[in-house]
Design a protein around this motif. Structure first.
Motif, PDB file in Angstrom:
ATOM      1  N   PRO A  34       0.804  -1.233   0.000  1.00 13.59           N
ATOM      2  CA  PRO A  34       0.000   0.000   0.000  1.00 13.59           C
ATOM      3  C   PRO A  34       0.838   1.284   0.000  1.00 13.59           C
ATOM      4  CG  PRO A  34      -0.160  -1.178   2.112  1.00 13.59           C
ATOM      5  CD  PRO A  34       0.496  -2.104   1.150  1.00 13.59           C
ATOM      6  N   VAL A  35       1.996   1.283   0.652  1.00  9.20           N
ATOM      7  CA  VAL A  35       2.838   2.486   0.661  1.00  9.20           C
ATOM      8  C   VAL A  35       3.366   2.761  -0.755  1.00  9.20           C
ATOM      9  CG1 VAL A  35       4.939   3.539   1.591  1.00  9.20           C
ATOM     10  CG2 VAL A  35       3.456   2.184   3.089  1.00  9.20           C
ATOM     11  N   TYR A  36       3.753   1.713  -1.439  1.00  5.40           N
ATOM     12  CA  TYR A  36       4.187   1.856  -2.825  1.00  5.40           C
ATOM     13  C   TYR A  36       3.069   2.449  -3.673  1.00  5.40           C
ATOM     14  CZ  TYR A  36       5.100   0.452  -7.659  1.00  5.40           C
ATOM     15  OH  TYR A  36       5.253   0.454  -9.021  1.00  5.40           O
ATOM     16  N   GLN A  37       1.887   1.885  -3.561  1.00  9.67           N
ATOM     17  CA  GLN A  37       0.761   2.331  -4.376  1.00  9.67           C
ATOM     18  C   GLN A  37       0.438   3.799  -4.116  1.00  9.67           C
ATOM     19  OE1 GLN A  37      -0.371   0.585  -6.739  1.00  9.67           O
ATOM     20  NE2 GLN A  37       0.333  -1.476  -6.260  1.00  9.67           N
ATOM     21  N   GLU A  38       0.469   4.187  -2.837  1.00  6.52           N
ATOM     22  CA  GLU A  38       0.152   5.570  -2.476  1.00  6.52           C
ATOM     23  C   GLU A  38       1.172   6.550  -3.048  1.00  6.52           C
ATOM     24  OE1 GLU A  38      -0.308   8.362   1.541  1.00  6.52           O
ATOM     25  OE2 GLU A  38      -0.151   6.170   1.730  1.00  6.52           O
ATOM     26  N   VAL A 134      23.362  -1.493   6.302  1.00  3.12           N
ATOM     27  CA  VAL A 134      22.310  -0.610   6.799  1.00  3.12           C
ATOM     28  C   VAL A 134      20.975  -1.351   6.748  1.00  3.12           C
ATOM     29  CG1 VAL A 134      23.525   1.484   6.097  1.00  3.12           C
ATOM     30  CG2 VAL A 134      21.925   0.392   4.517  1.00  3.12           C
ATOM     31  N   ARG A 135      19.974  -0.779   7.430  1.00  2.16           N
ATOM     32  CA  ARG A 135      18.659  -1.412   7.489  1.00  2.16           C
ATOM     33  C   ARG A 135      17.586  -0.456   6.991  1.00  2.16           C
ATOM     34  NH1 ARG A 135      18.284  -6.153  10.232  1.00  2.16           N
ATOM     35  NH2 ARG A 135      20.169  -6.845  11.327  1.00  2.16           N
ATOM     36  N   TYR A 136      16.598  -1.034   6.298  1.00  2.00           N
ATOM     37  CA  TYR A 136      15.465  -0.264   5.795  1.00  2.00           C
ATOM     38  C   TYR A 136      14.177  -0.830   6.377  1.00  2.00           C
ATOM     39  CZ  TYR A 136      18.846   0.640   2.027  1.00  2.00           C
ATOM     40  OH  TYR A 136      19.957   0.969   1.306  1.00  2.00           O
ATOM     41  N   THR A 137      13.206   0.039   6.563  1.00  2.00           N
ATOM     42  CA  THR A 137      11.864  -0.434   6.874  1.00  2.00           C
ATOM     43  C   THR A 137      11.189  -0.834   5.558  1.00  2.00           C
ATOM     44  OG1 THR A 137      10.799   1.725   6.631  1.00  2.00           O
ATOM     45  CG2 THR A 137      11.724   1.186   8.811  1.00  2.00           C
ATOM     46  N   ILE A 138      10.146  -1.623   5.657  1.00  2.00           N
ATOM     47  CA  ILE A 138       9.408  -2.011   4.453  1.00  2.00           C
ATOM     48  C   ILE A 138       8.794  -0.789   3.767  1.00  2.00           C
ATOM     49  CG2 ILE A 138       7.376  -3.281   3.649  1.00  2.00           C
ATOM     50  CD1 ILE A 138       8.197  -5.536   5.541  1.00  2.00           C
ATOM     51  N   PRO A 139       8.186   0.158   4.515  1.00  2.00           N
ATOM     52  CA  PRO A 139       7.706   1.381   3.837  1.00  2.00           C
ATOM     53  C   PRO A 139       8.814   2.155   3.132  1.00  2.00           C
ATOM     54  CG  PRO A 139       6.657   1.163   5.975  1.00  2.00           C
ATOM     55  CD  PRO A 139       7.726   0.116   5.920  1.00  2.00           C
TER      56      PRO A 139
END
Length: 450
Positions: A34-38, A134-139
């Motif tokens: 959903p974050v990608y789509q938005e 490094v680390r990323y969140t899924i959003p």
């Protein structure tokens, strides 16, 4: 070598294709939610609207800085000790925050990282030869993918099109005898080619596979595209594919190299820039000019000409005024495409030096830099020096606290996997690596390439 890698390497070819596709579906779940789509929808909707870039960046910057004070011990202490008061009232106040160097990021990684879930790991060596994880969140990842896909969409390329990607991943086991140097990711309709087996002996097989697949788009390391294009011209091999667009990444290309890629592969090249650590994306528009995706962050030019990046979408390992090690030249000209930001005239720092093996295979900087990804935060710097085609000297600076015997074994394993046994490797741990007269420490020094 991990268990998954051992299973993959010992599996028959059809299972390796299956494993590649299954991993592709895992990445699809991470990247396209959903974050990608938005974000993708937002980019499309505001395409032809007037935007106050500085006001939007200031709002996004303050939101990000507030987040860092709440969730990162390093930034909470840094802001307090330097009297940084939020919210900032102008973008110019960002310069009061101290610069984040690669060495500070490497040695203070635990305190810089935040206390929220950030399950996606990004590993980088970069052209400086410093190992970082490094680390990323899924959003965060979904926002990055939305911007990359939007960039491609502006050139007529969409998800699901037949896609070829050139990657430095270990797709082909050492013991493999058949000339199949690619794996199919059906989750993305993507044929992945490993650059690690690209040599004068194998190039014809690569080109035959490309011709059979008839890609609608091509992306990845341009060094492989250039070598294949030059080989095709020398041998009189003509491809009939006509990709809509070609997207090189991670390495610099010049005008002659761009021309030969376009001539042989029959598609226009559009360049892009980012970093494995999560720098804001810069991409090329249809008029051939490069622009910053300002929704993703801020790029400053330091006094020495190096760029400092503040990336709004690095909530796992926040980057504020991070010194990437590259340089940019900005122009105040306005582009005909309507982009509201400045034109980026040039990006310097993405190297194309290489080590050459006795059989003629070239190992470019992107592959050499990626080796230390397997040793996150435990090697301060690495350098490859070649004076003859049959030997390479490798100097590395181990972190005194982090580097262990298992790291040393892993380093040697990865070196021999990259170079093979036909070239002599002189590997030495050193306390420092000398800089050049320019002040820069090179990843690759070679008398064969100048």
């Amino acid at each position: 070598m991990g268990i998954k890698e051992q299973i993959y390497n010992r599996s028959p070819l059809f299972l390796q294709h299956l494993f590649t596709t299954l991993y592709g579906y895992q990445l699809h779940r991470e990247r396209y939610g959903p974050v990608y789509q938005e974000r993708f929808r937002m980019l499309l909707e505001r395409e032809h609207t007037t935007i106050d870039v500085k006001a939007e960046q200031l709002d996004r910057l303050n939101d990000f800085l507030h987040f860092c004070t709440e969730h990162s011990p390093y930034y909470r202490q840094l802001f307090a000790s330097h009297g940084i008061r939020l919210p900032l009232t102008d973008l110019s106040e960002l310069k009061h925050i101290p610069v984040l160097s690669k060495e500070i990021l490497r040695t203070h990684m635990e305190n810089i990282q935040t206390d929220i879930a950030a399950p996606i790991i990004g590993k980088t060596g970069g052209t400086t030869g410093t190992s970082l994880q490094v680390r990323y969140t899924i959003p965060d990842m979904q926002i990055r993918m939305a911007h990359l896909d939007y960039f491609k969409a502006t050139h007529g390329v969409y998800r699901g099109m037949r896609r070829i990607s050139f990657t430095a991943q270990d797709l082909v086991p050492e013991r493999q005898q058949v000339d199949v140097y690619w794996r199919m990711n059906r989750a993305a309709n993507q044929l992945l080619f490993t650059v690690k087996r690209l040599s004068p002996r194998t190039m014809a097989a690569y080109l035959e596979a490309i011709e059979r697949f008839q890609p609608e788009t091509i992306d990845g390391l341009p060094s492989a595209m250039i070598e294949l294009a030059r080989f095709a011209k020398r041998e009189g091999i003509r491809l009939t594919c006509q990709p809509i667009a070609i997207f090189p990444t991670a390495e610099r290309i010049d005008a002659e190299e761009r021309q030969v890629i376009e001539e042989v592969f029959h598609g226009p090249v559009f360049d892009q820039y980012a970093s494995s650590e999560g720098a804001p994306i810069v991409s090329e528009c249809r008029f051939g000019q490069k622009h910053l995706h300002h929704e993703m962050g801020i790029i400053e030019l330091d006094t020495d000409g190096e760029i400092l990046v503040t990336s709004f979408d690095t909530h796992g390992t926040p980057l504020i005024r991070y010194r990437v090690g590259d340089r940019m030249t900005l122009s105040q000209r306005i582009c005909s495409c309507g982009h509201p930001g400045p034109i980026i005239e040039s990006i310097d720092g993405r190297g194309r030096a290489f080590i050459q093996k006795p059989d003629g295979q070239k190992i470019f900087e992107a592959q050499l830099a990626s080796l230390v990804k397997h040793l996150p935060n435990s090697i301060e710097r690495i350098q490859y020096v070649q004076m003859t085609t049959d030997s390479v000297s490798i100097y590395y600076v181990p972190d005194a606290e982090r580097f262990s015997q298992s790291d040393e074994r892993l380093l040697m394993e990865r070196l021999y996997r990259l170079f093979g046994r036909d070239i002599h490797l002189d590997v030495q741990a050193v306390s420092y690596i000398d800089a050049e007269e320019s002040g820069k420490i090179l990843l690759v020094k070679s008398s064969l390439t100048g």
